[in-house]
Design a protein around this motif. Structure first.
Motif, PDB file in Angstrom:
ATOM      1  N   GLN A   1      -2.288   3.275   2.928  1.00  0.00           N
ATOM      2  CA  GLN A   1      -3.338   2.386   3.319  1.00  0.00           C
ATOM      3  C   GLN A   1      -3.932   1.962   2.047  1.00  0.00           C
ATOM      4  O   GLN A   1      -4.141   0.718   2.051  1.00  0.00           O
ATOM      5  CB  GLN A   1      -4.419   3.533   3.970  1.00  0.00           C
TER       6      GLN A   1
ATOM      7  N   ARG B   1      -4.477  -0.092  -1.100  1.00  0.00           N
ATOM      8  CA  ARG B   1      -4.091  -1.021  -2.020  1.00  0.00           C
ATOM      9  C   ARG B   1      -4.621  -0.792  -3.333  1.00  0.00           C
ATOM     10  O   ARG B   1      -4.396  -1.460  -4.377  1.00  0.00           O
ATOM     11  CB  ARG B   1      -4.168  -2.400  -1.456  1.00  0.00           C
TER      12      ARG B   1
ATOM     13  N   SER C   1       0.727  -1.144  -0.009  1.00  0.00           N
ATOM     14  CA  SER C   1      -0.146   0.021   0.102  1.00  0.00           C
ATOM     15  C   SER C   1       0.892   1.251  -0.082  1.00  0.00           C
ATOM     16  O   SER C   1       1.137   1.989   1.115  1.00  0.00           O
ATOM     17  CB  SER C   1      -0.907   0.027   1.344  1.00  0.00           C
TER      18      SER C   1
ATOM     19  N   HIS D   1     -12.451  -5.612   4.333  1.00  0.00           N
ATOM     20  CA  HIS D   1     -12.503  -4.196   4.257  1.00  0.00           C
ATOM     21  C   HIS D   1     -13.658  -3.838   3.339  1.00  0.00           C
ATOM     22  O   HIS D   1     -14.214  -2.673   3.174  1.00  0.00           O
ATOM     23  CB  HIS D   1     -11.187  -3.609   3.741  1.00  0.00           C
TER      24      HIS D   1
ATOM     25  N   SER E   1      -8.527  -6.711   0.342  1.00  0.00           N
ATOM     26  CA  SER E   1      -7.447  -7.902   0.028  1.00  0.00           C
ATOM     27  C   SER E   1      -7.800  -8.672  -1.476  1.00  0.00           C
ATOM     28  O   SER E   1      -6.887  -9.135  -1.866  1.00  0.00           O
ATOM     29  CB  SER E   1      -7.380  -8.854   1.181  1.00  0.00           C
TER      30      SER E   1
ATOM     31  N   GLU F   1     -17.511   7.374   2.403  1.00  0.00           N
ATOM     32  CA  GLU F   1     -16.004   7.224   2.419  1.00  0.00           C
ATOM     33  C   GLU F   1     -15.553   6.050   1.403  1.00  0.00           C
ATOM     34  O   GLU F   1     -16.182   5.195   1.162  1.00  0.00           O
ATOM     35  CB  GLU F   1     -15.300   7.059   3.814  1.00  0.00           C
ATOM     36  N   ASP F   2     -14.311   6.257   0.621  1.00  0.00           N
ATOM     37  CA  ASP F   2     -13.750   5.324  -0.232  1.00  0.00           C
ATOM     38  C   ASP F   2     -13.397   3.997   0.814  1.00  0.00           C
ATOM     39  O   ASP F   2     -12.764   4.409   1.780  1.00  0.00           O
ATOM     40  CB  ASP F   2     -12.432   5.696  -1.018  1.00  0.00           C
ATOM     41  N   LEU F   3     -13.644   3.070   0.608  1.00  0.00           N
ATOM     42  CA  LEU F   3     -13.181   1.793   1.199  1.00  0.00           C
ATOM     43  C   LEU F   3     -11.755   1.724   0.487  1.00  0.00           C
ATOM     44  O   LEU F   3     -11.554   1.674  -0.390  1.00  0.00           O
ATOM     45  CB  LEU F   3     -13.977   0.485   1.063  1.00  0.00           C
ATOM     46  N   VAL F   4     -10.953   1.119   1.520  1.00  0.00           N
ATOM     47  CA  VAL F   4      -9.454   1.325   1.303  1.00  0.00           C
ATOM     48  C   VAL F   4      -8.939  -0.306   1.835  1.00  0.00           C
ATOM     49  O   VAL F   4      -9.565  -0.833   2.560  1.00  0.00           O
ATOM     50  CB  VAL F   4      -8.831   2.021   1.697  1.00  0.00           C
ATOM     51  N   ASN F   5      -7.788  -0.599   1.028  1.00  0.00           N
ATOM     52  CA  ASN F   5      -7.078  -1.733   1.664  1.00  0.00           C
ATOM     53  C   ASN F   5      -7.616  -3.129   1.478  1.00  0.00           C
ATOM     54  O   ASN F   5      -7.496  -3.881   2.492  1.00  0.00           O
ATOM     55  CB  ASN F   5      -6.638  -1.399   3.153  1.00  0.00           C
TER      56      ASN F   5
END
Lengths: 135, 268
Positions: free
Chosen positions: B52, B54, B48, B185, B72, B66-70
């Motif tokens: 944060q 990916r 990342s 996530h 898998s 909010e943008d979901l981040v990270n």
């Protein structure tokens, strides 16, 4: 409550790349582009997973204590390697500088830099130069 | 005459015993030879770089936009069906079993993380350390191990492996329903119909490719396949230093900091 919004500028994140093992996204909870500072008394410091947790009582405008939750950006094993001992923190008057929660009116931040008011000692709770491995 | 018959039977028994031992040994040696290149630690190329994100959450948004981040799992082309879309609309951060309740992250989300394989006849031990968990699973090779009955379910399922040419193939099923089972996530669940096929192929001595196929007709319109590349880290790691999770602290982390208030009467 002494709360300085020190800067709204972008925090330089270069070199702070998270390991692939981060499963609590700080960026979702905290505004990593802003830095604030609070001053208060540490009431609890727990070296736990997923992140070490510090509680700080910060007086509001009427002088009533408001609990702030500080999420360290590291885990208990890394904290121990840094030599952190909870008893060294609890009861101390400190300032804490970190990234504020995105929750409106929220009393939480990810740390950050802790400065002890009595002797000026500075401890990085992760995410700052010289700090422990970020988890 | 009787003495001769006894001697013949004894010789046959001895011959069969020696043959079986030799066969078992040959099978074990062959199994070991095939397994050896995969043993040890492997680290993924998933990183990342901006701290944060990916970049894997495919534009999915959280409770307050909010943008979901990270993530898998690469989520941009996930073939989610309408039931899955309804699940995503219903779910909220404070319900995340992995992030608010210290539940172990499940498969396939854990498969983007570093892992360590050790081998023994008939089974592999795969360790998946991921803060704050350290998930160990036995992969039963070539038909060994328990055969669960229909309806016998486990959070991480049961994993059975075999070699297809030089590729190590692991098929896992018998999972429980998991609220964060597809990706913690993305906050996407998986059902008891989840089936995961992992195909590990050596690219060279130092790298392997993992191709994952996820099936779950409850939430997906079709099987979904993606891949990661891993680099060998050797016998030292990856390892987890201290394995525990404080659920009270983890939940406070969500309650204090998460900005969304999707279910105001359910913030606890």
């Amino acid at each position: 409550m002494k709360q300085h919004f020190l800067t709204a500028s972008i925090v330089v994140l270069a070199g702070l790349a998270f390991p692939a093992t981060a499963h609590h996204s700080f960026n979702v909870f905290f505004d990593m582009s802003r830095t604030i500072e609070i001053e208060g008394v540490v009431t609890s410091f727990r070296l736990v997973n997923p992140h070490a947790e510090m509680l700080v009582d910060v007086p509001d405008a009427e002088g009533n204590p408001v609990t702030w939750r500080i999420t360290a950006r590291t885990g208990p094993a890394e904290a121990r390697r840094e030599g952190w001992v909870p008893e060294d923190f609890v009861g101390q008057q400190v300032t804490v500088e970190g990234n504020p929660t995105r929750r409106e009116g929220g009393t939480a931040m990810s740390a950050g830099v802790v400065t002890f008011m009595d002797d000026g000692r500075v401890v990085c709770l992760g995410g700052c130069p010289g700090g422990p491995e970020i988890r | 005459m009787e003495r001769t018959r006894r001697a013949t039977v004894s010789a046959l028994v001895a011959l069969v015993t020696v043959s079986m031992a030799a066969g078992l040994s040959a099978q074990t040696d062959d199994e070991m030879e095939k397994t050896l290149p995969f043993l040890g630690g492997w680290d993924s190329d998933v990183s990342s770089p901006d701290g944060q994100d990916r970049g894997n959450c495919g534009g999915h948004l959280g409770d307050y936009g909010e943008d979901l981040v990270n993530c898998s799992i690469p989520a941009s082309r996930l073939p989610l069906n309408s039931r899955a879309q309804a699940w995503l609309a219903y779910r909220d951060q404070l319900q995340s079993t992995t992030q608010a309740d210290c539940a172990q992250i499940g498969f396939p989300a854990i498969l983007s993380e570093p892992f360590f394989i050790s081998g023994r006849p008939g089974r592999l031990l795969m360790e998946h350390p991921s803060n704050p968990w350290h998930i160990s699973r036995t992969v039963w090779m070539n038909g060994t191990g328990p055969q669960p009955l229909p309806g016998e379910l486990f959070q991480h399922g049961i994993s059975r492996g075999h070699f297809d040419g030089d590729d190590l193939v692991i098929v896992s099923d018998h999972f429980t329903f998991d609220p964060d089972g597809m990706d913690d996530h993305l906050r996407m669940a998986t059902s008891v119909r989840k089936k995961i096929t992992e195909r590990y192929s050596l690219i060279d001595d130092e790298h392997l490719r993992l191709i994952i196929t996820l099936e779950d007709p409850t939430f997906l319109t079709r099987p979904y396949t993606w891949a990661f590349v891993f680099a060998k880290t050797g016998d030292a790691g990856p390892r987890q230093r201290w394995v525990n999770c404080d659920a009270e602290s983890a939940r406070r982390e969500q309650q204090f900091a998460y900005p969304g208030d999707k279910y105001p009467d359910g913030r606890q």
